[in-house]
Design an enzyme around this catalytic site. Structure first.
Site, PDB file in Angstrom:
ATOM      1  CG  ASP A  47     106.956  42.852  75.520  1.00  0.00           C
ATOM      2  OD1 ASP A  47     108.155  42.840  75.844  1.00  0.00           O
ATOM      3  OD2 ASP A  47     106.062  43.357  76.224  1.00  0.00           O
ATOM      4  CG  ASP A  84     107.290  41.916  82.020  1.00  0.00           C
ATOM      5  OD1 ASP A  84     107.196  41.929  83.244  1.00  0.00           O
ATOM      6  OD2 ASP A  84     108.148  41.238  81.413  1.00  0.00           O
ATOM      7  CG  ASP A 132     103.119  45.888  76.487  1.00  0.00           C
ATOM      8  OD1 ASP A 132     103.014  46.517  77.554  1.00  0.00           O
ATOM      9  OD2 ASP A 132     104.146  45.264  76.182  1.00  0.00           O
TER      10      ASP A 132
END
Length: 225
Positions: A8, A10, A173
């Site tokens: 991922d 961000d 995250d």
């Protein structure tokens, strides 16, 4: 045997919250509302997307203030524009990111990015951060008709990198990343240094990463079979 590690963007590779919050605040200031979001206290909101930031800000307006019809759609377009113009002012890679990417590549692993950030913005940001050439593929929110947690963007990222989904895993995250990995039938390592920290352990990922220094050994363990 080498495999594919999908990231991922961000909150995983980089802390982008400062520039995202700044873009939202530019929209609020354009309406004379002031800076409604705090770049530190509201950092987690940033990782839920542009509309989440706008709605959080609107909720803090005075009770005597009303928005015109269609304000959110108008501001969302403006937010993307503001963000694109100042995409890497405050954004920084998390400690150890580049070293981990280099070690993974040296071990023969393919690297890919699968993000719910629009593809064009993701391309620009990765180039601004100087790491775009580390990744064999990039799938963004608008690359396909669907986005995470649908497994198809993940599958596309792996295959575009020349890998095999059965011999890959995701580093993320958020709960969205956890769900994406489950839908794709792969393992996920969630970062403990991102916006939600250790609380992500509640999602029971196959691994929690305390630091990117731990990722090469994890990849060796998970992808050696």
């Amino acid at each position: 045997m080498a495999g594919t590690v999908v990231f991922d963007l961000d909150g995983t590779l980089a802390d982008t919250s400062g520039d995202l919050i700044a873009a939202a605040n530019a929209c609020f200031e354009g309406r004379g509302l002031g800076a409604l979001l705090d770049p530190v206290a509201d950092a987690l909101i940033a990782f839920h997307g542009g509309r989440a930031m706008l709605r959080a800000g609107y909720a803090r307006m005075g009770s005597d203030m009303l928005l015109p019809p269609g304000a959110e759609d108008q501001d969302f377009a403006l937010l993307l524009g503001h963000y694109g113009e100042r995409i890497a002012v405050h954004t920084r890679l998390y400690p150890g990111t580049e070293a981990a990417l280099d070690q993974l590549a040296d071990a023969g692993h393919r690297l890919a990015v699968c993000t719910n950030k629009p593809e064009g913005l993701a391309e620009t940001l990765l180039r601004e951060l100087g790491i775009r050439d580390r990744f064999a593929s990039l799938i963004g929110a608008d690359t396909l008709p669907v986005r995470k947690p649908d497994p198809r963007p993940y599958t596309a990222a792996v295959e575009a990198a020349g890998g095999n989904v059965a011999h890959s895993f995701l580093v993320g995250d958020t709960e969205t990343d956890r769900k994406t990995a489950a839908a794709a039938g792969v393992k996920v390592a969630l970062v403990a240094f991102g916006p939600e920290g250790e609380s992500l352990s509640r999602l029971a990922p196959e691994a929690m990463l305390a630091h990117f220094d731990d990722l090469p050994a994890l990849a060796q363990d998970w992808l050696r079979a």
